[in-house]
Write a protein that holds these residues in place. Structure first.
Motif, PDB file in Angstrom:
ATOM      1  N   MET A 207      20.271  33.103 -22.108  1.00  0.00           N
ATOM      2  CA  MET A 207      21.719  33.110 -21.899  1.00  0.00           C
ATOM      3  C   MET A 207      22.396  32.928 -23.260  1.00  0.00           C
ATOM      4  SD  MET A 207      24.052  30.604 -19.592  1.00  0.00           S
ATOM      5  CE  MET A 207      24.176  31.564 -18.116  1.00  0.00           C
ATOM      6  N   THR A 208      23.411  33.703 -23.493  1.00  0.00           N
ATOM      7  CA  THR A 208      24.130  33.625 -24.763  1.00  0.00           C
ATOM      8  C   THR A 208      25.292  32.661 -24.632  1.00  0.00           C
ATOM      9  OG1 THR A 208      25.479  35.500 -24.172  1.00  0.00           O
ATOM     10  CG2 THR A 208      23.488  35.963 -25.432  1.00  0.00           C
ATOM     11  N   SER A 209      25.780  32.240 -25.776  1.00  0.00           N
ATOM     12  CA  SER A 209      26.900  31.301 -25.773  1.00  0.00           C
ATOM     13  C   SER A 209      28.206  32.036 -25.463  1.00  0.00           C
ATOM     14  CB  SER A 209      26.995  30.612 -27.137  1.00  0.00           C
ATOM     15  OG  SER A 209      27.335  31.566 -28.114  1.00  0.00           O
ATOM     16  N   PRO A 210      29.223  31.319 -24.980  1.00  0.00           N
ATOM     17  CA  PRO A 210      30.505  31.959 -24.660  1.00  0.00           C
ATOM     18  C   PRO A 210      31.117  32.755 -25.808  1.00  0.00           C
ATOM     19  CG  PRO A 210      30.424  29.775 -23.709  1.00  0.00           C
ATOM     20  CD  PRO A 210      29.191  29.924 -24.577  1.00  0.00           C
ATOM     21  N   PRO A 211      31.104  32.272 -27.080  1.00  0.00           N
ATOM     22  CA  PRO A 211      31.692  33.093 -28.137  1.00  0.00           C
ATOM     23  C   PRO A 211      30.978  34.441 -28.298  1.00  0.00           C
ATOM     24  CG  PRO A 211      31.530  30.836 -28.877  1.00  0.00           C
ATOM     25  CD  PRO A 211      30.776  30.930 -27.570  1.00  0.00           C
ATOM     26  N   GLN A 212      29.636  34.459 -28.178  1.00  0.00           N
ATOM     27  CA  GLN A 212      28.906  35.717 -28.272  1.00  0.00           C
ATOM     28  C   GLN A 212      29.265  36.622 -27.100  1.00  0.00           C
ATOM     29  OE1 GLN A 212      24.915  34.234 -28.465  1.00  0.00           O
ATOM     30  NE2 GLN A 212      24.825  34.457 -30.690  1.00  0.00           N
ATOM     31  N   ASP A 213      29.396  36.033 -25.889  1.00  0.00           N
ATOM     32  CA  ASP A 213      29.785  36.813 -24.719  1.00  0.00           C
ATOM     33  C   ASP A 213      31.157  37.439 -24.929  1.00  0.00           C
ATOM     34  OD1 ASP A 213      27.483  36.302 -23.329  1.00  0.00           O
ATOM     35  OD2 ASP A 213      28.331  34.681 -22.116  1.00  0.00           O
TER      36      ASP A 213
ATOM     37  N   LEU B 155      42.042  38.234   0.109  1.00  0.00           N
ATOM     38  CA  LEU B 155      42.199  39.308  -0.876  1.00  0.00           C
ATOM     39  C   LEU B 155      42.862  38.797  -2.154  1.00  0.00           C
ATOM     40  CD1 LEU B 155      43.333  42.301   1.366  1.00  0.00           C
ATOM     41  CD2 LEU B 155      41.134  42.026   0.197  1.00  0.00           C
ATOM     42  N   LEU B 156      43.881  37.971  -1.994  1.00  0.00           N
ATOM     43  CA  LEU B 156      44.575  37.407  -3.152  1.00  0.00           C
ATOM     44  C   LEU B 156      43.618  36.578  -4.015  1.00  0.00           C
ATOM     45  CD1 LEU B 156      47.251  36.873  -4.683  1.00  0.00           C
ATOM     46  CD2 LEU B 156      47.643  34.988  -3.109  1.00  0.00           C
ATOM     47  N   ALA B 157      42.840  35.723  -3.390  1.00  0.00           N
ATOM     48  CA  ALA B 157      41.899  34.870  -4.130  1.00  0.00           C
ATOM     49  C   ALA B 157      40.807  35.705  -4.804  1.00  0.00           C
ATOM     50  CB  ALA B 157      41.280  33.844  -3.190  1.00  0.00           C
ATOM     51  N   THR B 158      40.281  36.689  -4.094  1.00  0.00           N
ATOM     52  CA  THR B 158      39.245  37.550  -4.678  1.00  0.00           C
ATOM     53  C   THR B 158      39.810  38.363  -5.829  1.00  0.00           C
ATOM     54  OG1 THR B 158      38.142  37.663  -2.531  1.00  0.00           O
ATOM     55  CG2 THR B 158      37.502  39.306  -4.173  1.00  0.00           C
ATOM     56  N   GLY B 159      41.034  38.856  -5.679  1.00  0.00           N
ATOM     57  CA  GLY B 159      41.684  39.589  -6.761  1.00  0.00           C
ATOM     58  C   GLY B 159      41.862  38.727  -8.003  1.00  0.00           C
ATOM     59  N   ALA B 160      42.199  37.454  -7.801  1.00  0.00           N
ATOM     60  CA  ALA B 160      42.349  36.536  -8.937  1.00  0.00           C
ATOM     61  C   ALA B 160      41.013  36.345  -9.649  1.00  0.00           C
ATOM     62  CB  ALA B 160      42.914  35.199  -8.462  1.00  0.00           C
ATOM     63  N   LEU B 161      39.940  36.203  -8.880  1.00  0.00           N
ATOM     64  CA  LEU B 161      38.606  36.065  -9.473  1.00  0.00           C
ATOM     65  C   LEU B 161      38.245  37.319 -10.272  1.00  0.00           C
ATOM     66  CD1 LEU B 161      35.745  34.770  -9.757  1.00  0.00           C
ATOM     67  CD2 LEU B 161      35.167  35.966  -7.647  1.00  0.00           C
ATOM     68  N   ILE B 162      38.507  38.484  -9.703  1.00  0.00           N
ATOM     69  CA  ILE B 162      38.189  39.735 -10.385  1.00  0.00           C
ATOM     70  C   ILE B 162      38.977  39.855 -11.685  1.00  0.00           C
ATOM     71  CG2 ILE B 162      38.340  42.249 -10.225  1.00  0.00           C
ATOM     72  CD1 ILE B 162      37.829  41.874  -7.154  1.00  0.00           C
ATOM     73  N   ALA B 163      40.269  39.600 -11.638  1.00  0.00           N
ATOM     74  CA  ALA B 163      41.098  39.684 -12.846  1.00  0.00           C
ATOM     75  C   ALA B 163      40.664  38.666 -13.893  1.00  0.00           C
ATOM     76  CB  ALA B 163      42.569  39.495 -12.488  1.00  0.00           C
ATOM     77  N   LEU B 164      40.304  37.478 -13.459  1.00  0.00           N
ATOM     78  CA  LEU B 164      39.853  36.443 -14.388  1.00  0.00           C
ATOM     79  C   LEU B 164      38.596  36.877 -15.134  1.00  0.00           C
ATOM     80  CD1 LEU B 164      40.666  33.604 -15.290  1.00  0.00           C
ATOM     81  CD2 LEU B 164      39.207  32.695 -13.473  1.00  0.00           C
TER      82      LEU B 164
ATOM     83  N   ALA C 106      38.027  39.566 -16.476  1.00  0.00           N
ATOM     84  CA  ALA C 106      38.387  40.338 -17.669  1.00  0.00           C
ATOM     85  C   ALA C 106      38.612  39.443 -18.881  1.00  0.00           C
ATOM     86  CB  ALA C 106      39.647  41.161 -17.397  1.00  0.00           C
ATOM     87  N   PHE C 107      38.859  38.161 -18.645  1.00  0.00           N
ATOM     88  CA  PHE C 107      39.176  37.228 -19.728  1.00  0.00           C
ATOM     89  C   PHE C 107      38.110  36.165 -19.953  1.00  0.00           C
ATOM     90  CE2 PHE C 107      43.135  38.738 -17.840  1.00  0.00           C
ATOM     91  CZ  PHE C 107      43.694  39.363 -18.949  1.00  0.00           C
ATOM     92  N   VAL C 108      37.307  35.880 -18.943  1.00  0.00           N
ATOM     93  CA  VAL C 108      36.276  34.850 -19.039  1.00  0.00           C
ATOM     94  C   VAL C 108      34.923  35.548 -18.953  1.00  0.00           C
ATOM     95  CG1 VAL C 108      35.336  32.730 -18.034  1.00  0.00           C
ATOM     96  CG2 VAL C 108      37.815  33.164 -17.964  1.00  0.00           C
ATOM     97  N   ALA C 109      34.228  35.610 -20.076  1.00  0.00           N
ATOM     98  CA  ALA C 109      32.987  36.374 -20.169  1.00  0.00           C
ATOM     99  C   ALA C 109      31.953  35.939 -19.137  1.00  0.00           C
ATOM    100  CB  ALA C 109      32.405  36.253 -21.573  1.00  0.00           C
TER     101      ALA C 109
END
Length: 144
Positions: A1-7, A67-76, A78-81
């Motif tokens: 597993m790689t570190s968050p900065p590398q991800d 759907l709202l909660a799942t959409g939030a997870l999906i969008a997140l 994109a920002f959290v590796a």
């Protein structure tokens, strides 16, 4: 597993992945919010009359919240590796399950309103886009 900065460095090079996660998350958030907060108006756009039955509205709103909660997870994702793989998998499962279920409905029940036919096509396209980036970036090691 790689570190968050590398991800994160890897994700910066994965613009299609981020774009798919942002678009699929935003669409699902929008639909989920509309179903949760204005179910009668949302479904009315396709000629579906929900009425005022509290039980039916409760069932409809519950799906909107999911759907709202799942959409939030999906969008997140994109920002959290660390969430990218999970978010992409959730997007593929949700969109393809909706699209394929609607296809089954068309086969069993007939063709619904044109807006629902369009929704079917969009769900299948977005679901397949999620599968595409899932396969493409999984090989490159972009995952949780």
């Amino acid at each position: 597993m790689t570190s968050p900065p590398q991800d994160m460095m890897r994700m910066r090079h994965a613009r299609p992945l981020r774009l798919v996660l942002l678009v699929s998350g935003a669409v699902m958030i929008g639909i989920g919010a509309a179903v949760l907060f204005a179910p009668a108006a949302f479904h009315g756009t396709n000629g579906i009359e929900l009425g005022s039955d509290a039980g039916l509205l409760s069932e409809i709103r519950a799906g909107g919240g999911a759907l709202l909660a799942t959409g939030a997870l999906i969008a997140l994702g994109a920002f959290v590796a660390r969430l990218a793989f999970t978010a992409t998998l959730a997007g593929a499962v949700m969109y393809l399950s909706y699209g394929l279920s609607r296809l089954l409905g068309i086969t069993l029940d007939g063709i619904p309103a044109s807006g629902l036919v369009l929704a079917t096509a969009l769900e299948l396209v977005i679901g397949l886009a999620c599968v595409f980036v899932l396969v493409r970036y999984r090989h490159r090691g972009i995952s949780a």
